[in-house]
Design a protein around this motif. Structure first.
Motif, PDB file in Angstrom:
ATOM      1  N   ALA A 209      17.667  10.001 -13.375  1.00 18.14           N
ATOM      2  CA  ALA A 209      18.554   9.145 -12.704  1.00 18.14           C
ATOM      3  C   ALA A 209      18.334   9.027 -11.067  1.00 18.14           C
ATOM      4  CB  ALA A 209      20.016  10.031 -12.606  1.00 18.14           C
ATOM      5  N   GLY A 210      18.824   7.997 -10.459  1.00 17.50           N
ATOM      6  CA  GLY A 210      18.566   7.215  -9.365  1.00 17.50           C
ATOM      7  C   GLY A 210      17.317   6.456  -9.357  1.00 17.50           C
ATOM      8  N   HIS A 211      17.319   5.658 -10.400  1.00 14.76           N
ATOM      9  CA  HIS A 211      16.421   4.624 -10.437  1.00 14.76           C
ATOM     10  C   HIS A 211      16.412   3.548  -9.152  1.00 14.76           C
ATOM     11  CE1 HIS A 211      16.758   6.165 -14.296  1.00 14.76           C
ATOM     12  NE2 HIS A 211      15.533   5.678 -14.940  1.00 14.76           N
ATOM     13  N   ASP A 212      15.951   3.405  -8.300  1.00 19.43           N
ATOM     14  CA  ASP A 212      15.610   2.725  -7.248  1.00 19.43           C
ATOM     15  C   ASP A 212      14.861   1.383  -7.385  1.00 19.43           C
ATOM     16  OD1 ASP A 212      16.614   2.053  -4.461  1.00 19.43           O
ATOM     17  OD2 ASP A 212      14.662   2.243  -3.955  1.00 19.43           O
ATOM     18  N   LEU A 213      13.616   1.508  -7.614  1.00 19.39           N
ATOM     19  CA  LEU A 213      12.704   0.185  -7.793  1.00 19.39           C
ATOM     20  C   LEU A 213      11.580   0.716  -8.302  1.00 19.39           C
ATOM     21  CD1 LEU A 213      12.080  -2.350  -5.221  1.00 19.39           C
ATOM     22  CD2 LEU A 213      10.081  -1.696  -6.376  1.00 19.39           C
ATOM     23  N   ASP A 214      11.181  -0.258  -9.425  1.00 19.92           N
ATOM     24  CA  ASP A 214      10.246  -0.128 -10.368  1.00 19.92           C
ATOM     25  C   ASP A 214       9.285  -1.250 -10.059  1.00 19.92           C
ATOM     26  OD1 ASP A 214       8.515  -0.491 -12.424  1.00 19.92           O
ATOM     27  OD2 ASP A 214       9.920   0.491 -13.871  1.00 19.92           O
ATOM     28  N   SER A 215       8.055  -0.843  -9.464  1.00 23.89           N
ATOM     29  CA  SER A 215       6.900  -1.851  -9.161  1.00 23.89           C
ATOM     30  C   SER A 215       6.374  -2.558 -10.063  1.00 23.89           C
ATOM     31  CB  SER A 215       5.820  -1.259  -8.110  1.00 23.89           C
ATOM     32  OG  SER A 215       5.226  -0.102  -9.063  1.00 23.89           O
ATOM     33  N   MET A 216       6.544  -2.423 -11.526  1.00 22.11           N
ATOM     34  CA  MET A 216       6.092  -3.163 -12.615  1.00 22.11           C
ATOM     35  C   MET A 216       6.973  -4.235 -12.511  1.00 22.11           C
ATOM     36  SD  MET A 216       5.210  -2.070 -16.308  1.00 22.11           S
ATOM     37  CE  MET A 216       6.975  -1.913 -16.830  1.00 22.11           C
ATOM     38  N   ASP A 230       0.164  -4.530 -14.237  1.00 24.39           N
ATOM     39  CA  ASP A 230      -0.324  -2.865 -14.295  1.00 24.39           C
ATOM     40  C   ASP A 230      -0.539  -2.483 -12.928  1.00 24.39           C
ATOM     41  OD1 ASP A 230      -3.670  -2.922 -14.585  1.00 24.39           O
ATOM     42  OD2 ASP A 230      -2.533  -4.924 -15.128  1.00 24.39           O
ATOM     43  N   LEU A 231      -0.580  -1.207 -12.880  1.00 26.06           N
ATOM     44  CA  LEU A 231      -0.686  -0.590 -11.721  1.00 26.06           C
ATOM     45  C   LEU A 231      -2.043  -1.001 -11.006  1.00 26.06           C
ATOM     46  CD1 LEU A 231       0.501   2.537 -10.044  1.00 26.06           C
ATOM     47  CD2 LEU A 231      -1.597   2.432 -10.186  1.00 26.06           C
ATOM     48  N   LYS A 232      -3.302  -0.727 -11.755  1.00 29.68           N
ATOM     49  CA  LYS A 232      -4.399  -1.080 -11.500  1.00 29.68           C
ATOM     50  C   LYS A 232      -4.804  -2.367 -10.822  1.00 29.68           C
ATOM     51  CE  LYS A 232      -8.155  -1.917 -14.197  1.00 29.68           C
ATOM     52  NZ  LYS A 232      -8.979  -1.973 -15.067  1.00 29.68           N
ATOM     53  N   THR A 233      -4.169  -3.551 -11.576  1.00 31.62           N
ATOM     54  CA  THR A 233      -4.464  -4.942 -11.148  1.00 31.62           C
ATOM     55  C   THR A 233      -3.564  -5.079  -9.883  1.00 31.62           C
ATOM     56  OG1 THR A 233      -4.755  -5.550 -13.587  1.00 31.62           O
ATOM     57  CG2 THR A 233      -4.178  -7.233 -11.848  1.00 31.62           C
ATOM     58  N   LEU A 234      -2.442  -4.618  -9.918  1.00 30.38           N
ATOM     59  CA  LEU A 234      -1.853  -4.716  -8.485  1.00 30.38           C
ATOM     60  C   LEU A 234      -2.488  -4.066  -7.227  1.00 30.38           C
ATOM     61  CD1 LEU A 234       1.918  -4.449  -9.961  1.00 30.38           C
ATOM     62  CD2 LEU A 234       0.633  -6.566  -9.195  1.00 30.38           C
ATOM     63  N   CYS A 235      -2.850  -2.840  -7.507  1.00 27.83           N
ATOM     64  CA  CYS A 235      -3.558  -2.358  -6.434  1.00 27.83           C
ATOM     65  C   CYS A 235      -4.972  -2.781  -5.980  1.00 27.83           C
ATOM     66  CB  CYS A 235      -3.862  -0.863  -6.680  1.00 27.83           C
ATOM     67  SG  CYS A 235      -2.274   0.256  -6.953  1.00 27.83           S
ATOM     68  N   MET A 236      -5.659  -3.339  -6.701  1.00 28.21           N
ATOM     69  CA  MET A 236      -6.834  -4.253  -6.538  1.00 28.21           C
ATOM     70  C   MET A 236      -6.415  -5.379  -5.646  1.00 28.21           C
ATOM     71  SD  MET A 236      -9.725  -3.586  -9.382  1.00 28.21           S
ATOM     72  CE  MET A 236      -9.046  -4.654 -10.686  1.00 28.21           C
ATOM     73  N   PRO A 243      -7.491   2.173  -8.578  1.00 30.90           N
ATOM     74  CA  PRO A 243      -7.118   3.518  -8.764  1.00 30.90           C
ATOM     75  C   PRO A 243      -7.641   4.147 -10.117  1.00 30.90           C
ATOM     76  CG  PRO A 243      -5.453   1.908  -9.423  1.00 30.90           C
ATOM     77  CD  PRO A 243      -6.420   1.174  -8.742  1.00 30.90           C
ATOM     78  N   MET A 244      -7.586   5.200 -10.252  1.00 32.12           N
ATOM     79  CA  MET A 244      -8.085   5.904 -11.409  1.00 32.12           C
ATOM     80  C   MET A 244      -7.287   5.622 -12.583  1.00 32.12           C
ATOM     81  SD  MET A 244      -8.888   9.923  -9.871  1.00 32.12           S
ATOM     82  CE  MET A 244      -9.419  10.463 -11.419  1.00 32.12           C
ATOM     83  N   LEU A 277       0.636   5.597  -5.045  1.00 25.32           N
ATOM     84  CA  LEU A 277       0.196   4.121  -5.043  1.00 25.32           C
ATOM     85  C   LEU A 277       1.586   3.398  -5.284  1.00 25.32           C
ATOM     86  CD1 LEU A 277      -3.247   4.009  -6.164  1.00 25.32           C
ATOM     87  CD2 LEU A 277      -2.521   3.344  -4.088  1.00 25.32           C
ATOM     88  N   ALA A 278       2.280   4.062  -6.381  1.00 21.24           N
ATOM     89  CA  ALA A 278       3.551   3.489  -6.937  1.00 21.24           C
ATOM     90  C   ALA A 278       4.451   3.349  -5.942  1.00 21.24           C
ATOM     91  CB  ALA A 278       3.861   4.208  -8.152  1.00 21.24           C
ATOM     92  N   GLY A 279       4.695   4.261  -4.861  1.00 13.85           N
ATOM     93  CA  GLY A 279       5.512   4.360  -3.868  1.00 13.85           C
ATOM     94  C   GLY A 279       4.825   3.229  -2.922  1.00 13.85           C
ATOM     95  N   GLN A 280       3.812   3.067  -2.541  1.00 12.79           N
ATOM     96  CA  GLN A 280       3.126   1.994  -1.825  1.00 12.79           C
ATOM     97  C   GLN A 280       3.513   0.581  -2.166  1.00 12.79           C
ATOM     98  OE1 GLN A 280      -0.518   2.610   0.283  1.00 12.79           O
ATOM     99  NE2 GLN A 280      -0.586   4.816  -0.692  1.00 12.79           N
ATOM    100  N   LEU A 281       3.294   0.755  -3.462  1.00 13.30           N
ATOM    101  CA  LEU A 281       3.440  -0.832  -4.152  1.00 13.30           C
ATOM    102  C   LEU A 281       5.105  -1.254  -3.983  1.00 13.30           C
ATOM    103  CD1 LEU A 281       1.535  -0.868  -7.292  1.00 13.30           C
ATOM    104  CD2 LEU A 281       1.262  -2.339  -5.511  1.00 13.30           C
ATOM    105  N   ALA A 282       5.889  -0.016  -4.477  1.00 15.80           N
ATOM    106  CA  ALA A 282       7.316  -0.377  -4.431  1.00 15.80           C
ATOM    107  C   ALA A 282       7.661  -0.825  -2.816  1.00 15.80           C
ATOM    108  CB  ALA A 282       8.054   0.910  -4.482  1.00 15.80           C
ATOM    109  N   ALA A 283       7.018  -0.298  -1.816  1.00 13.78           N
ATOM    110  CA  ALA A 283       7.462  -0.665  -0.503  1.00 13.78           C
ATOM    111  C   ALA A 283       7.061  -1.975  -0.252  1.00 13.78           C
ATOM    112  CB  ALA A 283       6.882   0.187   0.301  1.00 13.78           C
ATOM    113  N   HIS A 284       5.794  -2.550  -0.705  1.00 15.08           N
ATOM    114  CA  HIS A 284       5.197  -3.746  -0.482  1.00 15.08           C
ATOM    115  C   HIS A 284       5.866  -4.827  -1.195  1.00 15.08           C
ATOM    116  CE1 HIS A 284       1.941  -6.877   0.229  1.00 15.08           C
ATOM    117  NE2 HIS A 284       2.259  -7.112  -1.034  1.00 15.08           N
ATOM    118  N   LEU A 285       6.298  -4.409  -2.364  1.00 15.49           N
ATOM    119  CA  LEU A 285       6.974  -5.581  -3.355  1.00 15.49           C
ATOM    120  C   LEU A 285       8.441  -5.643  -3.046  1.00 15.49           C
ATOM    121  CD1 LEU A 285       5.320  -4.584  -6.548  1.00 15.49           C
ATOM    122  CD2 LEU A 285       4.795  -6.550  -5.149  1.00 15.49           C
TER     123      LEU A 285
END
Length: 325
Positions: A209-216, A230-236, A243-244, A277-285
């Motif tokens: 519970a508590g879904h705040d932001l999904d970077s995808m 996908d996370l890899k493409t967005l991070c690059m 990312p691994m 990275l998911a947290g960083q993507l969420a903040a950026h997006l």
């Protein structure tokens, strides 16, 4: 004098064009051009520039190839207090229930957490939770091992030191603070594909519970026409960082192993990085959504749908067994 007469007539009528054509195909040999042959020698490519170019052009294989080369040049490593490329990260393993309680307290103070869950299988509903990554701040993440097949892993720092053991299952009373945190709607959860995380957690009787932001989903709202979210493409693309991936730690083909067989330190690197990275993507997006006037759509429509779709997938559909038999 040219025969036939038709050809002669055509040339006479187009004499200026014929002269211009001859001039255009004549190689000029009197230009002052300085030729530096050394500048034309083959050199090692600029892997970072090529990575960014191929990400922009959506050449996935080439982008992946040059991203890997760029990170090899940077000497990136993972783990506790490591420098990953030009990113300083601190990824730790929670070894005991007491550590889980302390981590939960810290997350409750901040009021939010980025998370990633790793299942024993690619299908979240056919496996079980092996490990959970929690990132309370940028560059910091904790790995919670639950179902690694080896009872413990030893580091090379000394025999019997820093043992890494599986934590008790989430149903155990010592894990009650963590279960309560995950099910608390007042603690903001961010991640990349939170529905996948919720489905994995459902296998251990946890209702996220508590879904705040999904970077995808945020990536899709910002650019529904792009092919990959996908996370890899967005991070690059955004962070110039590759990312691994799951296959990097489980292997592939005949040498592929189950995620539960991955050594705990290696699993830590993978899961912690993805939660971080998911947290960083969420903040950026989030900033891009706000500047584009799309935050309302994200908050009022897209994110409230995630737990609904999760429940739908868990419920499944009812079919007529006799008819399909």
């Amino acid at each position: 004098d040219l025969k036939p007469a038709r050809a002669s007539k055509s040339i006479l009528e187009n004499a200026d064009a014929v002269r211009l054509s001859k001039r255009l195909v004549t190689i000029m040999e009197d230009l002052d051009v300085k030729l530096d042959l050394d500048a034309w020698r083959v050199h090692e490519p600029d892997n970072e520039v090529l990575r960014d170019l191929f990400v922009t052009l959506e050449f996935r294989t080439l982008a992946d190839q040059f991203a890997s080369a760029a990170q090899d040049e940077a000497g990136g490593t993972h783990g506790l207090g490591a420098v990953e490329g030009d990113r300083e990260v601190t990824y730790r393993i929670v070894e005991r229930a007491e550590g889980v309680a302390a981590l939960v307290d810290a997350i409750r103070v901040s009021g939010q957490v980025a998370l990633h869950a790793a299942s024993s299988t690619v299908d979240p509903l056919r496996g079980t939770l092996v490990g959970l990554g929690l990132s309370p701040e940028v560059g910091v993440a904790w790995y919670l091992p639950f179902a690694h097949e080896r009872p413990f892993e030893l580091t090379f720092e000394g025999e019997g030191q820093d043992e890494v053991r599986n934590l008790p299952v989430l149903a155990h009373k010592s894990m009650a603070p963590l279960k309560a945190l995950l099910e608390d709607p007042e603690i903001a959860k961010v991640g990349h594909d939170l529905k996948q995380v919720a489905l994995i957690l459902s296998t251990v009787d946890v209702r996220l519970a508590g879904h705040d932001l999904d970077s995808m989903i945020a990536s899709y709202v910002l650019d529904p026409g792009r092919r990959d979210h996908d996370l890899k493409t967005l991070c690059m693309e955004i962070f110039s960082h590759r990312p691994m991936e799951r296959g990097d730690v489980t292997g592939s083909g005949r040498s592929k192993i189950a995620f539960s067989e991955v050594p705990v330190p290696r699993a830590r690197d993978f899961v912690c990085e993805r939660s971080d990275l998911a947290g960083q993507l969420a903040a950026h997006l989030r900033q891009r959504l706000e500047s584009s006037g799309l935050m309302g759509l994200m908050d009022e429509l897209e994110m409230p749908l995630v737990p609904i779709l999760t429940r739908m997938e868990l419920a499944g559909i009812r079919i007529d067994d006799a008819f399909f038999s």
